[in-house]
Design a protein around this motif. Sequence first.
Motif, PDB file in Angstrom:
ATOM      1  N   ALA A 142       1.110  -1.295   0.043  1.00  0.00           N
ATOM      2  CA  ALA A 142       0.034  -0.194   0.133  1.00  0.00           C
ATOM      3  C   ALA A 142       0.958   1.237   0.131  1.00  0.00           C
ATOM      4  CB  ALA A 142      -0.895   0.079   1.150  1.00  0.00           C
ATOM      5  N   LEU A 143       1.979   1.288   0.957  1.00  0.00           N
ATOM      6  CA  LEU A 143       2.890   2.517   0.717  1.00  0.00           C
ATOM      7  C   LEU A 143       3.555   2.430  -0.373  1.00  0.00           C
ATOM      8  CD1 LEU A 143       4.388   4.652   2.296  1.00  0.00           C
ATOM      9  CD2 LEU A 143       6.085   3.124   2.981  1.00  0.00           C
TER      10      LEU A 143
ATOM     11  N   LYS B 237       1.360   4.222  -3.059  1.00  0.00           N
ATOM     12  CA  LYS B 237       1.024   5.385  -2.637  1.00  0.00           C
ATOM     13  C   LYS B 237       2.215   6.211  -3.339  1.00  0.00           C
ATOM     14  CE  LYS B 237      -0.528   8.484   0.986  1.00  0.00           C
ATOM     15  NZ  LYS B 237      -1.061   8.670   2.315  1.00  0.00           N
TER      16      LYS B 237
ATOM     17  N   ARG C 183       4.288   5.454  -5.899  1.00  0.00           N
ATOM     18  CA  ARG C 183       3.996   5.247  -7.341  1.00  0.00           C
ATOM     19  C   ARG C 183       3.016   6.374  -7.835  1.00  0.00           C
ATOM     20  NH1 ARG C 183       0.462   2.173 -10.518  1.00  0.00           N
ATOM     21  NH2 ARG C 183       1.179   1.627 -12.469  1.00  0.00           N
ATOM     22  N   GLY C 184       2.002   6.252  -7.072  1.00  0.00           N
ATOM     23  CA  GLY C 184       1.101   7.418  -7.557  1.00  0.00           C
ATOM     24  C   GLY C 184       1.949   8.938  -7.617  1.00  0.00           C
ATOM     25  N   HIS C 185       2.591   9.162  -6.826  1.00  0.00           N
ATOM     26  CA  HIS C 185       3.334  10.439  -6.512  1.00  0.00           C
ATOM     27  C   HIS C 185       4.182  10.602  -7.598  1.00  0.00           C
ATOM     28  CE1 HIS C 185       1.293  11.843  -2.668  1.00  0.00           C
ATOM     29  NE2 HIS C 185       1.605  10.874  -2.218  1.00  0.00           N
TER      30      HIS C 185
END
Length: 73
Positions: free
Chosen positions: A44-45, A48, A50-52
């Motif tokens: 999950a981290l 997140k 990766r999205g940034h």
Amino acid sequence: MELAGDPDKKEKYQVAHSKLVDFFRYFDKHRVYLPEDLCESLEALAMKVRGHVIHFSVYLRYDHATMLEHTRR
């Protein structure tokens, strides 16, 4: 903001992307040795982060000087 002597944003993106790929490869190979709940938290981290990194790469495609004010913010 970039300080004198700092790499430019494209170089920072390339480093971040490369390190993220390295992490995913390592994590995928070694996740079998970790508890399931820890794997879920790490994944999950990583997603997140990766999205940034993806959002940052989209931003890099545009010339800062030609952006509208609200886009720069």
